[in-house]
Write a protein that holds these residues in place. Structure first.
Motif, PDB file in Angstrom:
ATOM      1  N   CYS A 120       0.835  -1.209   0.000  1.00 36.82           N
ATOM      2  CA  CYS A 120       0.000   0.000   0.000  1.00 36.82           C
ATOM      3  C   CYS A 120       0.864   1.251   0.000  1.00 36.82           C
ATOM      4  O   CYS A 120       0.600   2.203  -0.757  1.00 36.82           O
ATOM      5  CB  CYS A 120      -0.921   0.009   1.220  1.00 36.82           C
ATOM      6  N   ASN A 121       1.888   1.257   0.834  1.00 36.28           N
ATOM      7  CA  ASN A 121       2.760   2.430   0.928  1.00 36.28           C
ATOM      8  C   ASN A 121       3.484   2.695  -0.385  1.00 36.28           C
ATOM      9  O   ASN A 121       3.564   3.843  -0.846  1.00 36.28           O
ATOM     10  CB  ASN A 121       3.778   2.237   2.058  1.00 36.28           C
ATOM     11  N   HIS A 124       0.883   3.674  -3.149  1.00 36.28           N
ATOM     12  CA  HIS A 124       0.381   5.020  -2.906  1.00 36.28           C
ATOM     13  C   HIS A 124       1.433   6.063  -3.278  1.00 36.28           C
ATOM     14  O   HIS A 124       1.096   7.130  -3.824  1.00 36.28           O
ATOM     15  CB  HIS A 124      -0.030   5.192  -1.449  1.00 36.28           C
ATOM     16  N   HIS A 125       2.683   5.785  -3.001  1.00 39.29           N
ATOM     17  CA  HIS A 125       3.754   6.714  -3.368  1.00 39.29           C
ATOM     18  C   HIS A 125       3.776   6.942  -4.882  1.00 39.29           C
ATOM     19  O   HIS A 125       3.877   8.097  -5.343  1.00 39.29           O
ATOM     20  CB  HIS A 125       5.104   6.167  -2.905  1.00 39.29           C
ATOM     21  N   GLN A 128       0.616   8.917  -5.850  1.00 40.84           N
ATOM     22  CA  GLN A 128       0.681  10.302  -5.387  1.00 40.84           C
ATOM     23  C   GLN A 128       1.658  11.118  -6.233  1.00 40.84           C
ATOM     24  O   GLN A 128       1.445  12.319  -6.446  1.00 40.84           O
ATOM     25  CB  GLN A 128       1.101  10.345  -3.918  1.00 40.84           C
ATOM     26  N   ALA A 187      -6.224   5.772  -4.765  1.00 38.03           N
ATOM     27  CA  ALA A 187      -5.053   6.136  -3.970  1.00 38.03           C
ATOM     28  C   ALA A 187      -5.439   6.374  -2.510  1.00 38.03           C
ATOM     29  O   ALA A 187      -4.692   6.013  -1.591  1.00 38.03           O
ATOM     30  CB  ALA A 187      -4.389   7.378  -4.558  1.00 38.03           C
ATOM     31  N   SER A 188      -6.609   6.947  -2.292  1.00 37.92           N
ATOM     32  CA  SER A 188      -7.045   7.223  -0.921  1.00 37.92           C
ATOM     33  C   SER A 188      -7.316   5.934  -0.154  1.00 37.92           C
ATOM     34  O   SER A 188      -7.068   5.854   1.050  1.00 37.92           O
ATOM     35  CB  SER A 188      -8.294   8.108  -0.928  1.00 37.92           C
ATOM     36  N   LEU A 190      -5.677   3.232  -0.482  1.00 38.04           N
ATOM     37  CA  LEU A 190      -4.368   2.682  -0.135  1.00 38.04           C
ATOM     38  C   LEU A 190      -3.743   3.371   1.074  1.00 38.04           C
ATOM     39  O   LEU A 190      -2.871   2.797   1.727  1.00 38.04           O
ATOM     40  CB  LEU A 190      -3.412   2.803  -1.326  1.00 38.04           C
ATOM     41  N   SER A 191      -4.196   4.587   1.379  1.00 36.41           N
ATOM     42  CA  SER A 191      -3.545   5.355   2.451  1.00 36.41           C
ATOM     43  C   SER A 191      -4.448   5.631   3.650  1.00 36.41           C
ATOM     44  O   SER A 191      -3.946   5.835   4.761  1.00 36.41           O
ATOM     45  CB  SER A 191      -3.033   6.689   1.899  1.00 36.41           C
ATOM     46  N   ASP A 192      -5.765   5.659   3.451  1.00 33.93           N
ATOM     47  CA  ASP A 192      -6.673   6.038   4.534  1.00 33.93           C
ATOM     48  C   ASP A 192      -7.049   4.845   5.410  1.00 33.93           C
ATOM     49  O   ASP A 192      -6.895   3.680   5.022  1.00 33.93           O
ATOM     50  CB  ASP A 192      -7.943   6.671   3.968  1.00 33.93           C
ATOM     51  N   SER A 193      -7.580   5.159   6.571  1.00 36.74           N
ATOM     52  CA  SER A 193      -8.037   4.099   7.479  1.00 36.74           C
ATOM     53  C   SER A 193      -9.381   3.562   7.000  1.00 36.74           C
ATOM     54  O   SER A 193     -10.131   4.236   6.271  1.00 36.74           O
ATOM     55  CB  SER A 193      -8.179   4.643   8.897  1.00 36.74           C
TER      56      SER A 193
END
Length: 247
Positions: A120-121, A124-125, A128, A187-188, A190-193
């Protein structure tokens, strides 16, 4: 270096772009230019490794390098077009080119069945990086650019003359949800809770509008472990899907 423009690397250039530019450049010349850029970007995308192994350093570095190579090409085109085209037309051309890496990454991410925290990190990179580039290249006022374009249109009558042709020649895929918004939403995830995504799903129709229930549910299953919160969100998605069937 000669570009490899074989068929698999050169999908047809959207007719709406060609139509808009035929008034200021020789159509054949500009068509060749756009087809070359389209082929070049697509050929680079074809070199991106399988993202299921994105946590491997070599895979991540190569993917990032190739994406940045595409974004450099887009920025170079920005320098060539920004002072030549009316704002709305410039934004549409840049958006169209950026749709290529966005759609490519979207297809790859949505096809993954298991995305761990590290994946995910890394993913997402990469996403982004494309989002930041789009924000720097496409005007924020893109959606309202038409309202302020009248002066430019008066100065370049050719654009006014072909407005009627644009609607007729616009590719039918243009009516589908905007790639940029789909890209931002994925993308959200992959990064959001999970809690914030569920709240957004309940209170904002963006996910429902731009992501199909099946693909959104598949992404949620890939990113989050099975628990009561994930099942609650999947139930909401299933309800939305049932409502869509009834419409």
């Amino acid at each position: 270096m000669r570009l490899d423009c074989r068929r698999r690397f050169s999908p047809p250039c959207p007719q709406w772009i060609l139509c808009r530019f035929s008034a200021i450049w020789d159509k054949k010349t500009f068509q060749t230019q756009l087809q070359q850029q389209h082929a070049y970007v697509t050929s680079i995308l074809d070199q991106i490794p399988d993202l299921s192994s994105i946590t491997e350093e070599s895979t991540f570095q190569e993917s990032e390098r190739l994406i940045k190579q595409i974004l450099l090409t887009v920025r170079n085109l920005r320098a060539a077009f920004i002072d030549v085209l009316p704002e709305r037309l410039y934004a549409e051309v840049m958006d169209g080119l950026l749709d290529l890496p966005m759609q490519n990454l979207l297809d790859r991410v949505l096809s993954l069945r298991d995305i761990g925290i590290d994946e995910c990190n890394q993913l997402h990179h990469l996403m982004q990086t494309v989002i930041d580039a789009r924000n720097s290249v496409v005007p924020q006022a893109y959606t309202t650019a038409a309202a302020g374009e009248s002066d430019s249109s008066k100065q370049q009558d050719g654009f006014v003359m072909i407005e009627a042709e644009i609607a007729a020649d616009t590719d039918s895929s243009q009516s589908s949800p905007r790639v940029a918004e789909r890209f931002r939403l994925v993308a959200s995830v992959l990064s959001d809770s999970l809690a914030s995504i569920t709240d957004a799903y309940r209170n904002d129709r963006s996910y429902q509008t731009h992501l199909r229930p099946a693909e959104f549910a598949g992404l949620v299953r890939a990113v989050f472990e099975d628990n009561s919160k994930r099942r609650a969100l999947l139930d909401l998605i299933a309800q939305e899907q049932q409502q869509q069937y009834k419409r």
